[in-house]
Design an enzyme around this catalytic site. Structure first.
Site, PDB file in Angstrom:
ATOM      1  N   HIS A  17       0.797  -1.097  -0.074  1.00  0.00           N
ATOM      2  CA  HIS A  17      -0.056   0.074   0.040  1.00  0.00           C
ATOM      3  C   HIS A  17       0.882   1.246   0.008  1.00  0.00           C
ATOM      4  O   HIS A  17       0.536   2.355   0.523  1.00  0.00           O
ATOM      5  CB  HIS A  17      -0.880  -0.059   1.171  1.00  0.00           C
ATOM      6  CG  HIS A  17      -2.028  -0.876   0.977  1.00  0.00           C
ATOM      7  ND1 HIS A  17      -3.254  -0.766   0.536  1.00  0.00           N
ATOM      8  CD2 HIS A  17      -1.972  -2.423   1.433  1.00  0.00           C
ATOM      9  CE1 HIS A  17      -4.058  -2.036   0.545  1.00  0.00           C
ATOM     10  NE2 HIS A  17      -3.386  -2.684   1.314  1.00  0.00           N
ATOM     11  N   HIS A 108      -0.064 -15.789   7.956  1.00  0.00           N
ATOM     12  CA  HIS A 108       0.764 -14.552   7.259  1.00  0.00           C
ATOM     13  C   HIS A 108       2.184 -14.203   7.715  1.00  0.00           C
ATOM     14  O   HIS A 108       2.718 -14.862   8.814  1.00  0.00           O
ATOM     15  CB  HIS A 108      -0.239 -13.411   7.404  1.00  0.00           C
ATOM     16  CG  HIS A 108      -0.254 -12.727   5.970  1.00  0.00           C
ATOM     17  ND1 HIS A 108       0.512 -11.932   5.400  1.00  0.00           N
ATOM     18  CD2 HIS A 108      -1.388 -12.358   5.409  1.00  0.00           C
ATOM     19  CE1 HIS A 108       0.340 -11.208   4.382  1.00  0.00           C
ATOM     20  NE2 HIS A 108      -0.849 -11.642   4.132  1.00  0.00           N
ATOM     21  N   ASP A 369      -7.644 -12.258  -2.756  1.00  0.00           N
ATOM     22  CA  ASP A 369      -7.977 -13.527  -3.692  1.00  0.00           C
ATOM     23  C   ASP A 369      -8.320 -14.613  -3.003  1.00  0.00           C
ATOM     24  O   ASP A 369      -7.833 -14.997  -1.880  1.00  0.00           O
ATOM     25  CB  ASP A 369      -6.760 -13.947  -4.453  1.00  0.00           C
ATOM     26  CG  ASP A 369      -6.350 -12.672  -5.498  1.00  0.00           C
ATOM     27  OD1 ASP A 369      -6.992 -12.838  -6.483  1.00  0.00           O
ATOM     28  OD2 ASP A 369      -5.548 -11.974  -5.159  1.00  0.00           O
TER      29      ASP A 369
END
Length: 426
Positions: A17, A108, A369
């Site tokens: 980002h 993650h 996704d």
């Protein structure tokens, strides 16, 4: 590290980002015709928002060449490539209270990055985000163009598995794909154009593709995710590439593929299935190579390069080795599988523990996704191109140095020209 390659060096930069992402490509051969139009097609195949089965993040991923070319020709100096982040939403990862930034997301890289650096990106996955792969795909497109123009190399990847759905499931008759005639026929002829006829999944079989799409949609609707497998083939790769002992071609391919976010497995040629075959079946017997003129065998290669290239004398009857033996390419098709896990960020509420060591419930926001496989296809192709390009430059340097020495009877000539000189000397 953020740099890949020893000769054709690629350094990627940027966070998910941040303002932009991209890369710097060092040691690209000068004199190559290159423009954004050569790179953009692969960027478009990788970009988010392609279909209802991918993240809705709306990025056009328009690539800009910042340096290293003049009048559409590479100069040999570093090539800088930039893609602006036009739809970044860092606020999806904050907001106070027990929000997503209060928890390391399960599976993650939030926790491991914090443990390593003592600080992490507060939005998205930072450098562990799949957005980092933009630089890889851009650099890979440059490598691919050189490989195609100079050697006629073709690299094509496609979706071969999503969850339990497989394009070539193991059977008693064909325990692995290397023994399946249908698979061998497919990798001999498949093109990217054909693969993209089966959007959005990119599995080149109408029935299987539909089943895969339905499965991805099912997990998407449950705010869940699913993994899968990408298969890749490299055709017309020159023989002799790969550096024993620690930089074998399959080792550098494995390194490249396992560096892609979300990858969990790599196998080349017969792979794990080959372990179930006896040596008498698994071995690839040698046969005399067909007498095909180099210019015909490499239609994309320049006439000068084709005329000077040494044509192969032998090939293999089968190809369980996947085009690599002893870590060195033998001229046959190189093919391999890459396994991708389900995307870690899902919309379901998950019981976990926060950075404050207190138990809580994580409900992830953002756009993600449900399955990375369709968009991973061009990433796998890009990393394959970077591996072959790097190995080719290493071998080219070696052959160039050797070509300056007298031609000896014991040595194998580098080119057809040297073969002629050796015959005349005898």
């Amino acid at each position: 590290m953020s740099t890949f390659g020893q000769y054709f060096k690629v350094t990627t930069y940027g966070e998910s980002h941040g303002r932009s992402v991209g890369c710097i490509v060092d040691n690209c051969p000068p004199g190559l015709q290159l423009s954004e139009a050569d790179i953009q097609p692969q960027m478009t195949r990788r970009r988010p928002g392609q279909s209802a089965l991918t993240t809705p993040r709306d990025e056009k991923d328009r690539v800009e060449i910042q340096s290293g070319t003049e009048d559409g020709i590479t100069l040999g100096s570093p090539i800088a490539l930039r893609v602006l982040n036009e739809d970044q939403r860092p606020k999806d990862y904050g907001g106070g209270g027990k929000n997503i930034d209060a928890f390391p997301r399960p599976s993650h890289a939030d926790w491991t990055y914090l443990e390593k650096y003592g600080v992490k990106s507060s939005s998205g996955g930072g450098r562990s985000s799949a957005r980092e792969t933009i630089g890889r795909v851009a650099a890979g497109a440059i490598a691919e163009k050189y490989l195609r123009v100079a050697h006629g190399v073709e690299i094509v990847a496609f979706t071969s598995g999503v969850g339990p759905e497989h394009l070539f499931p193991a059977t008693k008759t064909h325990p692995n794909q290397s023994a399946n005639p249908a698979f061998l026929e497919l990798i001999d002829k498949i093109t990217r154009e054909k693969v993209d006829e089966f959007l959005p999944v990119r599995c080149p079989d109408e029935t299987v593709c539909t089943s895969m799409a339905d499965l991805i949609a099912e997990y998407r609707d449950k705010s869940d995710s699913i993994g899968g497998v990408v298969t890749c083939v490299i055709r017309n790769c020159p023989s002799g590439l790969g550096e024993p002992c620690f930089d074998k071609l399959e080792a550098t391919l494995a390194h490249a593929m396992m560096s892609i976010p979300a990858t969990k497995g790599f196998e080349i040629g017969s792979g794990f299935g080959g372990c179930e075959m006896p040596g008498s079946i698994h071995n690839d017997p040698f046969v005399k190579a067909p007498a095909v003129p180099p210019a015909e065998a490499n239609g994309h290669a320049s006439e000068a390069a084709a005329a000077g290239r040494r044509r192969p004398r032998l090939t293999t009857k089968t190809n369980n080795s996947g085009g690599v033996q002893g870590g060195i390419t033998n001229g046959a098709h190189i093919y391999f599988n890459v396994a991708f896990k389900p995307p870690a960020t899902i919309g379901q509420a998950q019981q976990t523990v926060g950075y404050d060591e207190e138990a809580g419930v994580l409900e992830a926001k953002g756009r993600h996704d449900p399955c990375v496989i369709p968009r991973a296809v061009p990433i796998v192709e890009a990393m394959a191109a970077l591996v072959v390009m790097d190995a080719l430059l290493a071998q080219s340097a070696r052959q160039s140095a050797r070509s300056l020495l007298p031609v000896l009877e014991r040595t194998v000539p580098v080119s057809e020209t040297e073969s002629k000189l050796l015959r005349e000397s005898q």
